[in-house]
Motif scaffolding. Sequence first.
Motif, PDB file in Angstrom:
ATOM      1  N   PRO A  71      48.562  19.123   6.464  1.00 11.66           N
ATOM      2  CA  PRO A  71      48.509  19.820   5.443  1.00 11.66           C
ATOM      3  C   PRO A  71      49.145  18.868   4.184  1.00 11.66           C
ATOM      4  O   PRO A  71      49.897  17.763   4.538  1.00 11.66           O
ATOM      5  CB  PRO A  71      49.575  20.809   5.339  1.00 11.66           C
ATOM      6  N   VAL A  72      49.202  18.860   3.071  1.00  7.50           N
ATOM      7  CA  VAL A  72      49.545  18.148   1.959  1.00  7.50           C
ATOM      8  C   VAL A  72      51.129  17.893   1.974  1.00  7.50           C
ATOM      9  O   VAL A  72      51.630  16.975   1.381  1.00  7.50           O
ATOM     10  CB  VAL A  72      49.289  18.471   0.610  1.00  7.50           C
ATOM     11  N   CYS A  73      51.928  19.073   2.576  1.00  4.54           N
ATOM     12  CA  CYS A  73      53.173  18.855   2.586  1.00  4.54           C
ATOM     13  C   CYS A  73      53.799  17.862   4.095  1.00  4.54           C
ATOM     14  O   CYS A  73      54.892  17.755   4.030  1.00  4.54           O
ATOM     15  CB  CYS A  73      53.919  20.116   2.797  1.00  4.54           C
ATOM     16  N   PHE A  74      52.674  17.469   4.590  1.00  2.00           N
ATOM     17  CA  PHE A  74      53.143  16.741   5.913  1.00  2.00           C
ATOM     18  C   PHE A  74      53.714  15.575   5.776  1.00  2.00           C
ATOM     19  O   PHE A  74      54.837  15.224   6.393  1.00  2.00           O
ATOM     20  CB  PHE A  74      51.745  16.647   6.934  1.00  2.00           C
ATOM     21  N   PRO A  75      53.287  14.784   4.900  1.00  3.65           N
ATOM     22  CA  PRO A  75      53.980  13.155   4.688  1.00  3.65           C
ATOM     23  C   PRO A  75      55.395  13.145   4.372  1.00  3.65           C
ATOM     24  O   PRO A  75      56.161  12.523   4.747  1.00  3.65           O
ATOM     25  CB  PRO A  75      53.289  12.659   3.782  1.00  3.65           C
ATOM     26  N   ASP A  76      55.677  14.197   3.381  1.00  6.28           N
ATOM     27  CA  ASP A  76      57.184  14.312   2.895  1.00  6.28           C
ATOM     28  C   ASP A  76      58.048  14.826   4.026  1.00  6.28           C
ATOM     29  O   ASP A  76      59.330  14.338   4.445  1.00  6.28           O
ATOM     30  CB  ASP A  76      57.176  15.231   1.835  1.00  6.28           C
ATOM     31  N   ALA A  77      57.683  15.864   4.896  1.00  7.80           N
ATOM     32  CA  ALA A  77      58.384  16.269   6.148  1.00  7.80           C
ATOM     33  C   ALA A  77      58.594  15.201   7.287  1.00  7.80           C
ATOM     34  O   ALA A  77      59.519  15.067   7.726  1.00  7.80           O
ATOM     35  CB  ALA A  77      57.770  17.688   6.504  1.00  7.80           C
ATOM     36  N   ALA A  78      57.567  14.458   7.343  1.00  7.95           N
ATOM     37  CA  ALA A  78      57.518  13.316   8.452  1.00  7.95           C
ATOM     38  C   ALA A  78      58.660  12.316   8.041  1.00  7.95           C
ATOM     39  O   ALA A  78      59.266  11.803   8.807  1.00  7.95           O
ATOM     40  CB  ALA A  78      56.219  12.622   8.675  1.00  7.95           C
ATOM     41  N   ARG A  79      58.580  12.016   6.890  1.00 11.62           N
ATOM     42  CA  ARG A  79      59.428  11.297   6.100  1.00 11.62           C
ATOM     43  C   ARG A  79      60.897  11.514   6.221  1.00 11.62           C
ATOM     44  O   ARG A  79      61.884  10.574   6.755  1.00 11.62           O
ATOM     45  CB  ARG A  79      59.229  10.755   4.671  1.00 11.62           C
ATOM     46  N   MET A  80      61.144  12.732   5.993  1.00 11.48           N
ATOM     47  CA  MET A  80      62.473  13.418   6.154  1.00 11.48           C
ATOM     48  C   MET A  80      62.904  13.452   7.633  1.00 11.48           C
ATOM     49  O   MET A  80      64.070  13.075   8.126  1.00 11.48           O
ATOM     50  CB  MET A  80      62.685  14.657   5.806  1.00 11.48           C
ATOM     51  N   LEU A  81      62.205  13.654   8.342  1.00 15.43           N
ATOM     52  CA  LEU A  81      62.458  13.710   9.882  1.00 15.43           C
ATOM     53  C   LEU A  81      62.707  12.301  10.424  1.00 15.43           C
ATOM     54  O   LEU A  81      63.608  12.319  10.932  1.00 15.43           O
ATOM     55  CB  LEU A  81      61.016  14.367  10.906  1.00 15.43           C
ATOM     56  N   GLU A  82      61.808  11.367   9.979  1.00 13.90           N
ATOM     57  CA  GLU A  82      62.280   9.936  10.444  1.00 13.90           C
ATOM     58  C   GLU A  82      63.487   9.502   9.870  1.00 13.90           C
ATOM     59  O   GLU A  82      64.215   8.768  10.669  1.00 13.90           O
ATOM     60  CB  GLU A  82      61.042   9.021   9.850  1.00 13.90           C
ATOM     61  N   LYS A  83      63.875   9.747   8.671  1.00 13.29           N
ATOM     62  CA  LYS A  83      65.178   9.405   8.105  1.00 13.29           C
ATOM     63  C   LYS A  83      66.393  10.106   8.861  1.00 13.29           C
ATOM     64  O   LYS A  83      67.278   9.411   8.854  1.00 13.29           O
ATOM     65  CB  LYS A  83      64.893   9.893   6.645  1.00 13.29           C
ATOM     66  N   ASP A  84      66.330  11.448   8.933  1.00 12.66           N
ATOM     67  CA  ASP A  84      67.433  12.377   9.232  1.00 12.66           C
ATOM     68  C   ASP A  84      67.382  12.590  10.694  1.00 12.66           C
ATOM     69  O   ASP A  84      68.628  13.219  11.315  1.00 12.66           O
ATOM     70  CB  ASP A  84      67.752  13.413   8.553  1.00 12.66           C
ATOM     71  N   SER A  85      66.306  12.416  11.492  1.00 11.21           N
ATOM     72  CA  SER A  85      66.024  12.930  12.868  1.00 11.21           C
ATOM     73  C   SER A  85      65.946  14.350  12.875  1.00 11.21           C
ATOM     74  O   SER A  85      65.801  14.898  14.009  1.00 11.21           O
ATOM     75  CB  SER A  85      67.433  12.352  13.574  1.00 11.21           C
ATOM     76  N   VAL A  86      66.490  15.162  11.750  1.00 10.49           N
ATOM     77  CA  VAL A  86      66.119  16.611  11.884  1.00 10.49           C
ATOM     78  C   VAL A  86      65.485  17.045  10.581  1.00 10.49           C
ATOM     79  O   VAL A  86      65.868  16.649   9.694  1.00 10.49           O
ATOM     80  CB  VAL A  86      67.414  17.427  11.828  1.00 10.49           C
ATOM     81  N   VAL A  87      64.563  18.074  10.653  1.00 11.43           N
ATOM     82  CA  VAL A  87      63.945  18.596   9.485  1.00 11.43           C
ATOM     83  C   VAL A  87      63.638  20.124   9.736  1.00 11.43           C
ATOM     84  O   VAL A  87      63.681  20.396  11.016  1.00 11.43           O
ATOM     85  CB  VAL A  87      62.543  17.841   9.147  1.00 11.43           C
TER      86      VAL A  87
END
Length: 704
Positions: A71-87
């Motif tokens: 979905p369109v929200c996927f890149p933002d969520a993936a970026r935050m998961l990569e940064k913080d290890s949790v989303v």
Amino acid sequence: MSPTDPRSAADPQTAVHQSNVSQYFYGSVAAPHAHFGIGGSAAGAAGSRRRATGWLDAQEVDGVLASYVRPVCFPDAARMLEKDSVVVLVAQPGTGKRSGAVALLDAVAESGTGGTGGPAEYVVLSPDLDLRQLADRTFTAGVGYVLLDRMDEGRAGTADFDWRRVRDQVRAQGAHLVVTTVHGAGETAPEAVHHALWRPPDLADALRLRLRKAGCGDGTVDRAVRGLPAGCRIGEVAAAAERICAGADPDDVWREYGDSASRPVRDWFAEDRTLQEIAEVTTLAFVTGAGRRAFESYQEMLEPRLEQEFAGPPPPPGRDGDDDTPATRPRPDQLSSDQPRSDQGRSDQPRSHQRRPDRRRSLARNALVTTEEHSAGSPVRTALVFPGPQYRSWVLEELWENHSTAYWDGVRDWLTGLVGRIPDAALWMSVSSGLALLARPAFEEVSVCYLHPWASGAEGHAAQSVAVLVLWWMSQDDALDATALTLARGWAQSADPGLRRSAALAFSGPLGVRFPTDAVKRLWTLTGRDAETSLHARSALAQLVVALVESGEDAGVVLDLLVYRLGLQRRKDATDRTKGVTFRAALQVLTVRVARTFCPVVAVLTTEQPGFRPKLAELWAAVLCNRPLRGDALRSLRAALRALPQAGENPREVAREFGASVGAALPPEERELLHRVLEPPASLAPEPTTLTNTFRAALLSPAR
């Protein structure tokens, strides 16, 4: 009383209370047209739902990723998961949160930030874990963790601190965690962990990808995409695509999903309806698949309880039976405000002299009611059902939206009386599945008016069993399974012994299969309560083993617990009470039988899953060495040996390996004693004698 008699389930002092309800749910009794989950009825779901927690196998992960559309929200969520290890994904039911969580973890693993540089392994955590428990648990480096449907803990003041601890723990151990919830972050969103509003992917793209991967032609793909109705969820699209790929006509398939499925029901409710018509669909919503006579009697019991919602009793039909229309009764806004409600719209003619409504002709005219033929031998039985399984949930939603508290008070009283007076397994199944479907739009109504009072035993043991069945049906629904777990946990922690008993029963069946680790944890805690609760909890542990075996799931979660607990009893500080509870729990697991075949479950496990033999041998050794339980243990052991031919192939080889495993677990002196006492009498049939002798011989030559 027969063990399959529903009345026997009403006796809380007997062990059959639990096994009966399990038999109803897993056996031939079904609830057709319940339509739980996506793309099928609950009748099939009961035995097919897999555990919701634990390791995801590679096949399941590959199936998720092969047809995943981001979905369109996927890149933002993936970026935050990569940064913080949790989303955290704030996602409503039907938005593809489970698939999205796996896809996010896979994206991070491919980027190499997971510490492995390759695909990660995936673990689904229990929704029963709160933030403090998450922060205290151990995470494995390179593994992706998913926690679905986390419940709101109501601790806004410490939320940011708790999330920060979780984030630091996951990050420090080289893992990644995706949490989903329906609860937004609120005005004071935690700063430690990003909360992303999750949206489903483009449904047309998801449908197109699935059909093309399955090899469907362009014509079929185009027609399916054009016919995609509004209001579909991603799970419905996946189910519809599977049917279209199997050769079903797209136009026929789409009638059962989205707005196409609800339109006939919404159109029917858009017109003014009489008490009799509303009583017809209400009865059918909770009693689906009944015969004509039974259905009409249930409807007749309901109608007087609904009069408070309408202007008066159902009007008598005219000469042609067509006078039961809205025009024959005054509307509420046409009534005098000073006229008592109980007298509004009533005929001056006594009820006894009024013509009874022609229920059968009225049902035949109702567009939401149809019949189907059920053949269970001969003769064929006519049953009243909805035209399609999807109608039932939409009818319940419309009833909830269109009728007041007076109506629902009447329904509550009717259902309570129905399950209390009629000990019929099929009726219990239908009522419970209807209440589970009602929980989608009206959870508080179901919880407050039915589940809590019924589960406490206040309305009798039949209603208590039905309350448990409601939780079992909810556990089959991806949108409600975590809620069912939360309810059962609350019952287990209650001071009310009736609720604790219901919790034990709830964890012994499909809810326990869905969340086995949680079930074992709660049941073992209950074994330490009062004597009656402990009895029910021990029996529930044994029934959970049966449920896991019948569902094709791993029963080792119960066996591991018992082996561990038996090991603790060797310590000097172990109390006599905990020893007694542990040994009796082990004996009940070794004694319990599969309801449909009456075969001891240990015979099935020993035959079909050789890897469990060492654990089972440890349990046998423990109870055989326990002098107060030795007699019962010997009887159970003989029963298991006699059942080996029924349980599977090569019973003599199984008996030999089984005996060697038990011999290895027994002390030498106990091994010799067991060899002597197991000598079969001459009166036994040759085959059981042979198996017992094979087992005895292997005892003296234990495997090492």
